[in-house]
Motif scaffolding. Structure first.
Motif, PDB file in Angstrom:
ATOM      1  N   LYS A  81      34.197 -35.636 -11.392  1.00 46.70           N
ATOM      2  CA  LYS A  81      33.984 -36.427 -12.601  1.00 46.70           C
ATOM      3  C   LYS A  81      33.299 -37.763 -12.327  1.00 46.70           C
ATOM      4  CE  LYS A  81      37.222 -36.115 -15.815  1.00 46.70           C
ATOM      5  NZ  LYS A  81      38.564 -36.135 -16.446  1.00 46.70           N
ATOM      6  N   ASN A  82      33.731 -38.433 -11.256  1.00 48.13           N
ATOM      7  CA  ASN A  82      33.147 -39.738 -10.960  1.00 48.13           C
ATOM      8  C   ASN A  82      33.349 -40.098  -9.499  1.00 48.13           C
ATOM      9  OD1 ASN A  82      31.921 -42.322 -11.759  1.00 48.13           O
ATOM     10  ND2 ASN A  82      33.913 -43.161 -11.227  1.00 48.13           N
ATOM     11  N   ALA A  83      32.285 -40.556  -8.883  1.00 49.34           N
ATOM     12  CA  ALA A  83      32.362 -41.083  -7.521  1.00 49.34           C
ATOM     13  C   ALA A  83      32.037 -42.572  -7.598  1.00 49.34           C
ATOM     14  CB  ALA A  83      31.383 -40.367  -6.599  1.00 49.34           C
ATOM     15  N   GLU A  84      33.058 -43.391  -7.432  1.00 48.80           N
ATOM     16  CA  GLU A  84      32.849 -44.839  -7.392  1.00 48.80           C
ATOM     17  C   GLU A  84      32.484 -45.198  -5.955  1.00 48.80           C
ATOM     18  OE1 GLU A  84      35.288 -49.009  -7.973  1.00 48.80           O
ATOM     19  OE2 GLU A  84      36.184 -47.153  -8.729  1.00 48.80           O
ATOM     20  N   ILE A  85      31.253 -45.616  -5.767  1.00 48.39           N
ATOM     21  CA  ILE A  85      30.745 -45.880  -4.417  1.00 48.39           C
ATOM     22  C   ILE A  85      31.000 -47.336  -4.064  1.00 48.39           C
ATOM     23  CG2 ILE A  85      28.709 -45.865  -2.934  1.00 48.39           C
ATOM     24  CD1 ILE A  85      27.643 -43.595  -4.781  1.00 48.39           C
ATOM     25  N   HIS A  86      31.732 -47.535  -2.958  1.00 48.83           N
ATOM     26  CA  HIS A  86      32.086 -48.882  -2.509  1.00 48.83           C
ATOM     27  C   HIS A  86      31.141 -49.395  -1.433  1.00 48.83           C
ATOM     28  CE1 HIS A  86      35.788 -48.305  -4.719  1.00 48.83           C
ATOM     29  NE2 HIS A  86      36.015 -47.196  -4.037  1.00 48.83           N
ATOM     30  N   ASP A  87      30.592 -48.484  -0.643  1.00 47.00           N
ATOM     31  CA  ASP A  87      29.767 -48.883   0.494  1.00 47.00           C
ATOM     32  C   ASP A  87      28.891 -47.700   0.899  1.00 47.00           C
ATOM     33  OD1 ASP A  87      28.812 -50.489   2.555  1.00 47.00           O
ATOM     34  OD2 ASP A  87      30.534 -50.151   3.859  1.00 47.00           O
ATOM     35  N   THR A  88      27.682 -48.004   1.324  1.00 44.75           N
ATOM     36  CA  THR A  88      26.747 -46.955   1.751  1.00 44.75           C
ATOM     37  C   THR A  88      26.009 -47.414   3.002  1.00 44.75           C
ATOM     38  OG1 THR A  88      26.397 -46.212  -0.518  1.00 44.75           O
ATOM     39  CG2 THR A  88      24.742 -45.561   1.081  1.00 44.75           C
ATOM     40  N   ALA A  89      25.830 -46.499   3.932  1.00 42.53           N
ATOM     41  CA  ALA A  89      24.993 -46.751   5.111  1.00 42.53           C
ATOM     42  C   ALA A  89      24.068 -45.556   5.277  1.00 42.53           C
ATOM     43  CB  ALA A  89      25.849 -46.941   6.361  1.00 42.53           C
ATOM     44  N   VAL A  90      22.826 -45.834   5.647  1.00 45.41           N
ATOM     45  CA  VAL A  90      21.826 -44.787   5.846  1.00 45.41           C
ATOM     46  C   VAL A  90      21.178 -45.000   7.204  1.00 45.41           C
ATOM     47  CG1 VAL A  90      19.656 -43.797   5.019  1.00 45.41           C
ATOM     48  CG2 VAL A  90      21.323 -44.664   3.379  1.00 45.41           C
ATOM     49  N   GLU A  91      21.011 -43.914   7.940  1.00 46.32           N
ATOM     50  CA  GLU A  91      20.259 -43.950   9.192  1.00 46.32           C
ATOM     51  C   GLU A  91      19.246 -42.825   9.161  1.00 46.32           C
ATOM     52  OE1 GLU A  91      22.488 -44.258  12.812  1.00 46.32           O
ATOM     53  OE2 GLU A  91      23.807 -45.788  11.975  1.00 46.32           O
ATOM     54  N   ILE A  92      18.018 -43.155   9.567  1.00 50.83           N
ATOM     55  CA  ILE A  92      16.914 -42.196   9.587  1.00 50.83           C
ATOM     56  C   ILE A  92      16.508 -41.974  11.040  1.00 50.83           C
ATOM     57  CG2 ILE A  92      14.576 -41.704   8.760  1.00 50.83           C
ATOM     58  CD1 ILE A  92      16.422 -42.258   6.424  1.00 50.83           C
ATOM     59  N   SER A  93      16.324 -40.719  11.402  1.00 53.96           N
ATOM     60  CA  SER A  93      15.810 -40.365  12.720  1.00 53.96           C
ATOM     61  C   SER A  93      14.824 -39.221  12.537  1.00 53.96           C
ATOM     62  CB  SER A  93      16.950 -39.947  13.651  1.00 53.96           C
ATOM     63  OG  SER A  93      16.434 -39.618  14.928  1.00 53.96           O
ATOM     64  N   GLY A  94      13.536 -39.560  12.591  1.00 59.04           N
ATOM     65  CA  GLY A  94      12.505 -38.546  12.374  1.00 59.04           C
ATOM     66  C   GLY A  94      12.599 -37.976  10.975  1.00 59.04           C
ATOM     67  N   ASP A  95      12.786 -36.663  10.876  1.00 60.53           N
ATOM     68  CA  ASP A  95      12.860 -36.008   9.568  1.00 60.53           C
ATOM     69  C   ASP A  95      14.300 -35.766   9.111  1.00 60.53           C
ATOM     70  OD1 ASP A  95      13.546 -34.001  11.326  1.00 60.53           O
ATOM     71  OD2 ASP A  95      12.195 -32.501  10.480  1.00 60.53           O
ATOM     72  N   GLU A 122      26.683 -37.172   4.481  1.00 57.91           N
ATOM     73  CA  GLU A 122      25.637 -36.290   3.972  1.00 57.91           C
ATOM     74  C   GLU A 122      24.500 -36.292   4.981  1.00 57.91           C
ATOM     75  OE1 GLU A 122      24.468 -37.634   0.007  1.00 57.91           O
ATOM     76  OE2 GLU A 122      26.452 -38.515  -0.205  1.00 57.91           O
ATOM     77  N   VAL A 123      24.038 -35.105   5.359  1.00 54.35           N
ATOM     78  CA  VAL A 123      22.899 -34.994   6.269  1.00 54.35           C
ATOM     79  C   VAL A 123      21.767 -34.300   5.523  1.00 54.35           C
ATOM     80  CG1 VAL A 123      22.040 -34.086   8.466  1.00 54.35           C
ATOM     81  CG2 VAL A 123      24.438 -34.853   8.273  1.00 54.35           C
ATOM     82  N   TYR A 124      20.616 -34.961   5.523  1.00 51.83           N
ATOM     83  CA  TYR A 124      19.424 -34.441   4.858  1.00 51.83           C
ATOM     84  C   TYR A 124      18.321 -34.223   5.872  1.00 51.83           C
ATOM     85  CZ  TYR A 124      21.596 -36.215   0.560  1.00 51.83           C
ATOM     86  OH  TYR A 124      22.445 -36.465  -0.489  1.00 51.83           O
ATOM     87  N   GLN A 125      17.450 -33.275   5.585  1.00 50.19           N
ATOM     88  CA  GLN A 125      16.263 -33.032   6.406  1.00 50.19           C
ATOM     89  C   GLN A 125      15.046 -32.973   5.502  1.00 50.19           C
ATOM     90  OE1 GLN A 125      15.670 -29.072   8.119  1.00 50.19           O
ATOM     91  NE2 GLN A 125      15.131 -30.062  10.060  1.00 50.19           N
ATOM     92  N   LYS A 126      13.996 -33.640   5.912  1.00 49.39           N
ATOM     93  CA  LYS A 126      12.740 -33.601   5.157  1.00 49.39           C
ATOM     94  C   LYS A 126      12.089 -32.249   5.434  1.00 49.39           C
ATOM     95  CE  LYS A 126       9.563 -35.940   2.776  1.00 49.39           C
ATOM     96  NZ  LYS A 126       9.766 -36.841   1.658  1.00 49.39           N
ATOM     97  N   GLN A 127      11.875 -31.478   4.377  1.00 48.07           N
ATOM     98  CA  GLN A 127      11.241 -30.162   4.486  1.00 48.07           C
ATOM     99  C   GLN A 127      10.053 -30.167   3.530  1.00 48.07           C
ATOM    100  OE1 GLN A 127      14.194 -27.086   3.818  1.00 48.07           O
ATOM    101  NE2 GLN A 127      15.534 -27.880   5.411  1.00 48.07           N
ATOM    102  N   GLY A 128       8.855 -30.279   4.079  1.00 56.32           N
ATOM    103  CA  GLY A 128       7.671 -30.425   3.246  1.00 56.32           C
ATOM    104  C   GLY A 128       7.726 -31.769   2.556  1.00 56.32           C
ATOM    105  N   ASN A 129       7.665 -31.782   1.237  1.00 56.21           N
ATOM    106  CA  ASN A 129       7.741 -33.028   0.471  1.00 56.21           C
ATOM    107  C   ASN A 129       9.147 -33.348  -0.021  1.00 56.21           C
ATOM    108  OD1 ASN A 129       4.953 -33.562   0.649  1.00 56.21           O
ATOM    109  ND2 ASN A 129       4.548 -32.171  -1.052  1.00 56.21           N
ATOM    110  N   ASP A 130      10.100 -32.469   0.238  1.00 54.29           N
ATOM    111  CA  ASP A 130      11.442 -32.611  -0.317  1.00 54.29           C
ATOM    112  C   ASP A 130      12.477 -32.863   0.765  1.00 54.29           C
ATOM    113  OD1 ASP A 130      10.522 -31.989  -2.944  1.00 54.29           O
ATOM    114  OD2 ASP A 130      10.587 -29.853  -2.430  1.00 54.29           O
TER     115      ASP A 130
END
Length: 149
Positions: A81-95, A122-130
Motif C-alpha cells: 500500500k505504501n512505502a515511506e522512504i526514509h533513506d536511499t543510497a545508490v551505487e553504480i558499477s558499469g551497467d 534492489e539490483v538493476y542492470q542496464k539492458q539496451g536502453n532500459d
C-alpha cells in the motif's frame, strides 16, 4: 599553452563523467520510486517490463521468481500500500546499479494491514536502453538502522 589545454580537456572529461554518473543515479532513484508506486497501484504491466525474466524476490516468507511476484501483486495477496522512504543510497558499477532504501512498509497481508521496517536492496542492470531489476530483497531492520554511504 598545450599543457593548459590538456588540463582543461581532462577537467571537462571528468566533469562530464561526474555529471553522467549523477544523472544515472537520479534516473535509478526515480525508477525505484516509480516501482513503489506501481506496486501500490498493482500495475503489473509496468512491473512486468521492469523485472528481468530471471529476477529473484526475497521476502520475509520466502524467495520466488518474477511470475510469482507479479501474481502476488496482481491478486493482492500482498498489497504494497505504501512505502515511506526514509533513506536511499545508490551505487553504480558499469551497467549495474544497486539501490538501498530504508523504508517503513504498510502492506495488506493475510487480511490486515501490517507495518514493518525494512532495508530493501534492489539490483538493476542496464539492458539496451532500459534498466531491468534482477534482485529485490527485503531485510528486516530496526527503525534506528542507517544506510552507510
Amino acid at each position: 599553452m598545450k599543457k593548459y589545454l590538456l588540463v582543461f580537456a581532462l577537467f571537462l572529461i571528468g566533469t562530464d563523467y561526474t555529471f553522467a554518473q549523477a544523472n544515472t543515479e537520479q534516473e535509478i532513484k526515480q525508477l525505484s520510486l516509480d516501482k513503489w508506486q506501481w506496486m501500490a497501484d498493482k500495475d503489473v504491466v509496468k512491473l512486468e517490463k521492469l523485472f528481468d525474466d530471471k529476477a529473484k524476490f526475497v521476502h520475509m516468507s520466502g524467495t520466488w521468481k518474477k511470475d510469482r511476484e507479479l501474481e502476488i501483486i496482481e491478486t493482492g495477496s500482498i498489497w504494497y500500500k505504501n512505502a515511506e522512504i526514509h533513506d536511499t543510497a545508490v551505487e553504480i558499477s558499469g551497467d549495474v546499479a544497486v539501490v538501498w532504501n530504508r523504508i517503513t512498509l504498510t502492506a495488506f497481508v493475510r487480511g490486515s494491514d501490517v507495518e514493518n521496517e525494512f532495508t530493501v536492496t534492489e539490483v538493476y542492470q542496464k539492458q539496451g536502453n532500459d534498466w531491468k531489476m534482477l534482485v529485490f530483497t527485503f531485510s528486516s531492520v530496526r527503525n534506528t538502522h542507517e544506510i552507510e554511504k
